[in-house]
Design a protein around this motif. Structure first.
Motif, PDB file in Angstrom:
ATOM      1  N   ILE A 114       7.194   1.653   4.530  1.00 34.04           N
ATOM      2  CA  ILE A 114       7.234   2.259   3.187  1.00 34.04           C
ATOM      3  C   ILE A 114       5.807   2.427   2.652  1.00 34.04           C
ATOM      4  O   ILE A 114       5.457   3.447   2.056  1.00 34.04           O
ATOM      5  N   MET A 115       4.984   1.397   2.884  1.00 30.45           N
ATOM      6  CA  MET A 115       3.587   1.484   2.425  1.00 30.45           C
ATOM      7  C   MET A 115       2.886   2.668   3.094  1.00 30.45           C
ATOM      8  O   MET A 115       2.131   3.401   2.462  1.00 30.45           O
ATOM      9  N   HIS A 116       3.127   2.811   4.372  1.00 34.29           N
ATOM     10  CA  HIS A 116       2.496   3.893   5.133  1.00 34.29           C
ATOM     11  C   HIS A 116       2.938   5.247   4.564  1.00 34.29           C
ATOM     12  O   HIS A 116       2.117   6.114   4.273  1.00 34.29           O
ATOM     13  N   LYS A 117       4.231   5.378   4.389  1.00 37.98           N
ATOM     14  CA  LYS A 117       4.792   6.647   3.926  1.00 37.98           C
ATOM     15  C   LYS A 117       4.246   7.044   2.549  1.00 37.98           C
ATOM     16  O   LYS A 117       3.941   8.205   2.300  1.00 37.98           O
ATOM     17  N   HIS A 118       4.106   6.058   1.659  1.00 43.35           N
ATOM     18  CA  HIS A 118       3.706   6.376   0.281  1.00 43.35           C
ATOM     19  C   HIS A 118       2.217   6.126   0.015  1.00 43.35           C
ATOM     20  O   HIS A 118       1.788   6.075  -1.127  1.00 43.35           O
ATOM     21  N   HIS A 119       1.462   5.920   1.075  1.00 40.92           N
ATOM     22  CA  HIS A 119       0.009   5.708   0.950  1.00 40.92           C
ATOM     23  C   HIS A 119      -0.334   4.573  -0.018  1.00 40.92           C
ATOM     24  O   HIS A 119      -1.192   4.719  -0.886  1.00 40.92           O
ATOM     25  N   ALA A 120       0.340   3.466   0.162  1.00 45.14           N
ATOM     26  CA  ALA A 120       0.096   2.335  -0.742  1.00 45.14           C
ATOM     27  C   ALA A 120      -1.150   1.563  -0.308  1.00 45.14           C
ATOM     28  O   ALA A 120      -1.452   1.463   0.881  1.00 45.14           O
ATOM     29  N   SER A 153       0.369  -7.372  -5.831  1.00 42.03           N
ATOM     30  CA  SER A 153       1.390  -7.106  -6.858  1.00 42.03           C
ATOM     31  C   SER A 153       2.645  -7.932  -6.610  1.00 42.03           C
ATOM     32  O   SER A 153       3.252  -8.453  -7.555  1.00 42.03           O
ATOM     33  N   LEU A 154       3.033  -8.036  -5.339  1.00 41.23           N
ATOM     34  CA  LEU A 154       4.213  -8.853  -5.027  1.00 41.23           C
ATOM     35  C   LEU A 154       3.938 -10.315  -5.396  1.00 41.23           C
ATOM     36  O   LEU A 154       4.810 -11.011  -5.923  1.00 41.23           O
ATOM     37  N   THR A 155       2.716 -10.742  -5.144  1.00 45.72           N
ATOM     38  CA  THR A 155       2.341 -12.134  -5.389  1.00 45.72           C
ATOM     39  C   THR A 155       2.375 -12.486  -6.870  1.00 45.72           C
ATOM     40  O   THR A 155       2.804 -13.568  -7.253  1.00 45.72           O
ATOM     41  N   ILE A 156       1.868 -11.551  -7.704  1.00 43.48           N
ATOM     42  CA  ILE A 156       1.830 -11.853  -9.137  1.00 43.48           C
ATOM     43  C   ILE A 156       3.090 -11.339  -9.844  1.00 43.48           C
ATOM     44  O   ILE A 156       3.130 -11.249 -11.071  1.00 43.48           O
ATOM     45  N   GLU A 157       4.092 -11.003  -9.038  1.00 39.26           N
ATOM     46  CA  GLU A 157       5.383 -10.560  -9.559  1.00 39.26           C
ATOM     47  C   GLU A 157       5.259  -9.363 -10.498  1.00 39.26           C
ATOM     48  O   GLU A 157       5.857  -9.331 -11.578  1.00 39.26           O
ATOM     49  N   ARG A 158       4.423  -8.404 -10.034  1.00 42.37           N
ATOM     50  CA  ARG A 158       4.323  -7.151 -10.799  1.00 42.37           C
ATOM     51  C   ARG A 158       4.541  -5.969  -9.872  1.00 42.37           C
ATOM     52  O   ARG A 158       3.639  -5.156  -9.652  1.00 42.37           O
ATOM     53  N   PRO A 159       5.761  -5.871  -9.340  1.00 42.84           N
ATOM     54  CA  PRO A 159       6.030  -4.777  -8.399  1.00 42.84           C
ATOM     55  C   PRO A 159       5.803  -3.411  -9.028  1.00 42.84           C
ATOM     56  O   PRO A 159       5.504  -2.449  -8.330  1.00 42.84           O
ATOM     57  N   GLU A 160       5.897  -3.369 -10.372  1.00 43.10           N
ATOM     58  CA  GLU A 160       5.719  -2.084 -11.059  1.00 43.10           C
ATOM     59  C   GLU A 160       4.293  -1.545 -10.906  1.00 43.10           C
ATOM     60  O   GLU A 160       4.025  -0.374 -11.156  1.00 43.10           O
ATOM     61  N   ASP A 161       3.366  -2.416 -10.479  1.00 43.26           N
ATOM     62  CA  ASP A 161       1.977  -1.976 -10.299  1.00 43.26           C
ATOM     63  C   ASP A 161       1.749  -1.193  -9.005  1.00 43.26           C
ATOM     64  O   ASP A 161       0.703  -0.585  -8.827  1.00 43.26           O
ATOM     65  N   THR A 162       2.685  -1.247  -8.080  1.00 42.58           N
ATOM     66  CA  THR A 162       2.428  -0.527  -6.819  1.00 42.58           C
ATOM     67  C   THR A 162       2.958   0.898  -6.904  1.00 42.58           C
ATOM     68  O   THR A 162       3.907   1.181  -7.648  1.00 42.58           O
ATOM     69  N   VAL A 163       2.352   1.758  -6.097  1.00 37.72           N
ATOM     70  CA  VAL A 163       2.804   3.161  -6.099  1.00 37.72           C
ATOM     71  C   VAL A 163       4.210   3.281  -5.512  1.00 37.72           C
ATOM     72  O   VAL A 163       4.843   4.324  -5.615  1.00 37.72           O
ATOM     73  N   LEU A 164       4.683   2.211  -4.901  1.00 36.04           N
ATOM     74  CA  LEU A 164       6.003   2.239  -4.278  1.00 36.04           C
ATOM     75  C   LEU A 164       7.121   2.134  -5.311  1.00 36.04           C
ATOM     76  O   LEU A 164       8.250   2.549  -5.077  1.00 36.04           O
ATOM     77  N   PHE A 165       6.761   1.563  -6.449  1.00 36.06           N
ATOM     78  CA  PHE A 165       7.754   1.251  -7.474  1.00 36.06           C
ATOM     79  C   PHE A 165       8.500   2.513  -7.913  1.00 36.06           C
ATOM     80  O   PHE A 165       7.904   3.559  -8.148  1.00 36.06           O
ATOM     81  N   GLY A 166       9.805   2.368  -7.978  1.00 34.93           N
ATOM     82  CA  GLY A 166      10.603   3.521  -8.404  1.00 34.93           C
ATOM     83  C   GLY A 166      11.175   4.296  -7.225  1.00 34.93           C
ATOM     84  O   GLY A 166      12.125   5.052  -7.396  1.00 34.93           O
ATOM     85  N   THR A 167      10.620   4.113  -6.047  1.00 30.10           N
ATOM     86  CA  THR A 167      11.203   4.817  -4.901  1.00 30.10           C
ATOM     87  C   THR A 167      12.453   4.056  -4.450  1.00 30.10           C
ATOM     88  O   THR A 167      12.518   2.831  -4.574  1.00 30.10           O
ATOM     89  N   GLU A 168      13.374   4.807  -3.911  1.00 29.74           N
ATOM     90  CA  GLU A 168      14.636   4.210  -3.516  1.00 29.74           C
ATOM     91  C   GLU A 168      14.430   3.166  -2.407  1.00 29.74           C
ATOM     92  O   GLU A 168      14.990   2.066  -2.453  1.00 29.74           O
ATOM     93  N   GLU A 169      13.578   3.541  -1.448  1.00 26.14           N
ATOM     94  CA  GLU A 169      13.341   2.623  -0.319  1.00 26.14           C
ATOM     95  C   GLU A 169      12.809   1.278  -0.801  1.00 26.14           C
ATOM     96  O   GLU A 169      13.222   0.231  -0.339  1.00 26.14           O
ATOM     97  N   PHE A 170      11.851   1.382  -1.733  1.00 20.41           N
ATOM     98  CA  PHE A 170      11.233   0.140  -2.186  1.00 20.41           C
ATOM     99  C   PHE A 170      12.215  -0.694  -3.002  1.00 20.41           C
ATOM    100  O   PHE A 170      12.267  -1.927  -2.871  1.00 20.41           O
ATOM    101  N   THR A 171      13.000  -0.065  -3.839  1.00 22.93           N
ATOM    102  CA  THR A 171      13.986  -0.796  -4.641  1.00 22.93           C
ATOM    103  C   THR A 171      14.919  -1.588  -3.723  1.00 22.93           C
ATOM    104  O   THR A 171      15.182  -2.769  -3.939  1.00 22.93           O
ATOM    105  N   LYS A 172      15.368  -0.924  -2.675  1.00 22.69           N
ATOM    106  CA  LYS A 172      16.264  -1.578  -1.715  1.00 22.69           C
ATOM    107  C   LYS A 172      15.555  -2.721  -1.011  1.00 22.69           C
ATOM    108  O   LYS A 172      16.086  -3.809  -0.840  1.00 22.69           O
ATOM    109  N   TRP A 173      14.338  -2.411  -0.568  1.00 24.19           N
ATOM    110  CA  TRP A 173      13.584  -3.429   0.163  1.00 24.19           C
ATOM    111  C   TRP A 173      13.343  -4.651  -0.713  1.00 24.19           C
ATOM    112  O   TRP A 173      13.507  -5.790  -0.266  1.00 24.19           O
ATOM    113  N   TYR A 174      12.981  -4.393  -1.971  1.00 23.18           N
ATOM    114  CA  TYR A 174      12.647  -5.471  -2.899  1.00 23.18           C
ATOM    115  C   TYR A 174      13.845  -6.410  -3.090  1.00 23.18           C
ATOM    116  O   TYR A 174      13.706  -7.642  -3.091  1.00 23.18           O
TER     117      TYR A 174
END
Ligand code: AMP
Ligand code: MG
Length: 494
Positions: free
Chosen positions: A371-377, A385-406
């Motif tokens: 997912i990171m590769h696909k979305h150029h994260a 961001s995962l560590t500080i519990e701020r997933p909303e800070d990554t460019v992945l946030f909001g994508t369906e793949e990332f929501t599922k993965w999370y």
């Protein structure tokens, strides 16, 4: 100004040098004094490293101390040499050697431990070929910054004790201020040193190098085993550990020639290296690596290839019977992949706060990377961001793949016995919040080299010294540049 080296002068910065490398056969080195420079000026001294080596900071900063760091005087006990080695450069075998470096000796630390003290950029040697034997200030400061960052990231590395400006210009693409750097290493024995012995030395030379390496790096060898096989296996272990650590932080070495691979497992030779921003296995920074041989994702394969060169050099020592020797070498090399993979996997689990491996974890990790590769994260910032519990800070946030993965990952965290806070603690300890970002490194070098302003570099070094601190002052150093530095280019002509 003419400066004369006088090796009889006794100076006192508590140098405690031994010269065990000179006990090797003469084929392995040439006596070589550093070439004096016009006007030495100390620009940076690694005080904590100096202290750990048992060296007096004030003495090193004194006029005489600086003369030593510039190569104008020899410290007490030094027998200066340049080392011979060979290497496969981009796949092609060639004779090399220290073309611009002099080993002053091995500093014995007060608490024990032997460290090579080497001047880099200290003038021509018999191995210089067409080179001028010198180094430019910018690249030496760059090595200082990145090797210190690597050390703080707990990655085995050579370190930089000091950088001294020479007062002489050198010619690269443009005229640049010259510098001499002092490099500290557990040793400078390379895969290429063994290749040199196998190609141009006698059987006895090769055996003596192997004995010396065993005694220096792997003294706990069992007397009834096969010591030279043990040597090969230990180097393989060291490299499997090192390369996994590089991959886990996104470090791209850039020039993994066999002369730039140590047997101690320390990262060496900070030429065109850089840290990856956007996650992409094909990341290459070096301007001369046009085919991507040393791309981020290739590093484990190249390490195995280099180790096969070591195994091949060692074959005459592994067994009297050539076929048996080759078989032993092949078995040892085939272990690298498993060792590397398990180190990497352990590291990746920790980056996701997982204490024990479950069946589904490899897929979980791979899905995130995809997912990171696909979305150029950004590699570092996604884990941050995962560590500080701020997933909303990554460019992945909001994508369906990332929501599922999370969600999948959160469920996985819930499944493990260890409480959440321990999992996040593990992540904080495994995911650096800061790395030496290319634009920050460039900014620091520009201020230092162009304006003589070292404050930008000092601030950067300060932040990089504690990459797992997650402190407020680090926040601005986590920002990526507008157009990301994916087009960042590094150069070899240092
Ligand atoms: P590197 O690419 O730094 O690993 O260097 C490869 C080889 O080139 C080594 O043998 C170096 O000692 C040599 N070398 C690099 N730069 C110079 C230089 N300016 N003068 C002489 N030899 C050099
Ligand atoms: Mg090199």
């Amino acid at each position: 100004m003419e400066t004369i080296i006088d090796s009889n002068v006794i100076i006192e910065p508590r140098w405690n040098l031994d010269n065990s490398y000179t006990t090797l056969p003469e084929a392995f080195y040439q006596s070589q004094k550093p070439t004096p420079v016009a006007l030495p000026e100390l620009v940076i001294l690694n005080e904590s490293l100096a202290e750990s080596l048992g060296l007096e900071v004030d003495e090193l900063k004194s006029e005489e101390g600086i003369e030593i760091l510039a190569g104008n005087k020899l410290p007490e006990g030094s027998i200066p040499i340049s080392q011979a080695y060979a290497g496969h450069q981009f796949g092609y075998f060639t004779m090399l050697g220290d073309g611009r470096a002099v080993l002053l000796g091995e500093q014995i630390k007060p608490q024990g431990g032997r460290y090579d003290i080497q001047l880099k950029g200290s003038g021509r040697t018999p191995y210089s070929r067409g080179g001028d034997g010198r180094a430019a200030l910018g690249p030496m400061l760059r090595e200082y910054i990145i090797s210190e960052a690597m050390n703080a990231l707990r990655i085995p590395t050579t370190r930089t004790l000091a950088v001294v400006k020479t007062g002489e210009d050198i010619v690269r693409d443009t005229r640049q201020p010259g510098a001499v750097m002092t490099r500290v290493a557990i040793s400078h024995i390379r895969v290429g040193t063994f290749e040199y012995a196998a190609q141009w030395g006698s059987f006895e030379d090769l055996r003596e190098l192997a004995e010396y390496s065993l005694e220096r790096h792997f003294p706990d060898v069992e007397s009834d085993g096969n010591p030279y096989l043990h040597l090969l296996q230990e180097v393989i272990k060291n490299q499997a550990d090192l390369i996994a650590k590089w991959q886990l932080v996104g470090f791209v070495h850039g020039v993994m020639n066999t002369d730039n691979m140590t047997i101690s497992g320390e990262t060496i030779d900070y030429g065109p290296c850089a840290f990856m921003d956007t996650y992409d296995p094909e990341t290459v920074f070096s301007s001369i690596d046009t085919h991507g041989r040393y791309a981020y994702g290739n590093q484990p394969y190249i390490a195995a290839w280099n180790l096969a060169r070591l195994a091949s050099a060692l074959t005459p020592l592994l067994h009297n019977n050539q076929d048996q020797a080759v078989k032993l070498a092949e078995e040892a090399i085939s272990n690298f992949n498993d060792l590397y993979k398990s180190n990497w996997l352990r590291g990746m689990l920790a980056k996701l706060g997982l204490f024990h491996k479950e069946e589904e974890d490899e897929t979980l990790i791979q899905e995130l990377l995809d997912i990171m590769h696909k979305h150029h994260a950004d590699y570092t910032n996604t884990f941050r961001s995962l560590t500080i519990e701020r997933p909303e800070d990554t460019v992945l946030f909001g994508t369906e793949e990332f929501t599922k993965w999370y969600e999948k990952w959160q469920n996985r965290l819930d499944k493990q016995e260890e409480p959440r806070d321990l999992a996040y603690q593990l992540m904080r300890n495994s995911n650096p919040s800061v790395i030496p970002r290319n634009h920050r490194v460039e900014e620091a070098l520009e201020a230092a080299v162009k304006d003589g302003d070292y404050s930008v570099m000092k601030r950067l070094l300060d932040v990089l010294a504690n990459p797992f601190a997650y402190s407020e002052k680090q926040d601005e150093y986590t920002r990526i540049p507008e157009a990301s530095s994916c087009r960042y280019r590094t150069y070899c002509g240092t």
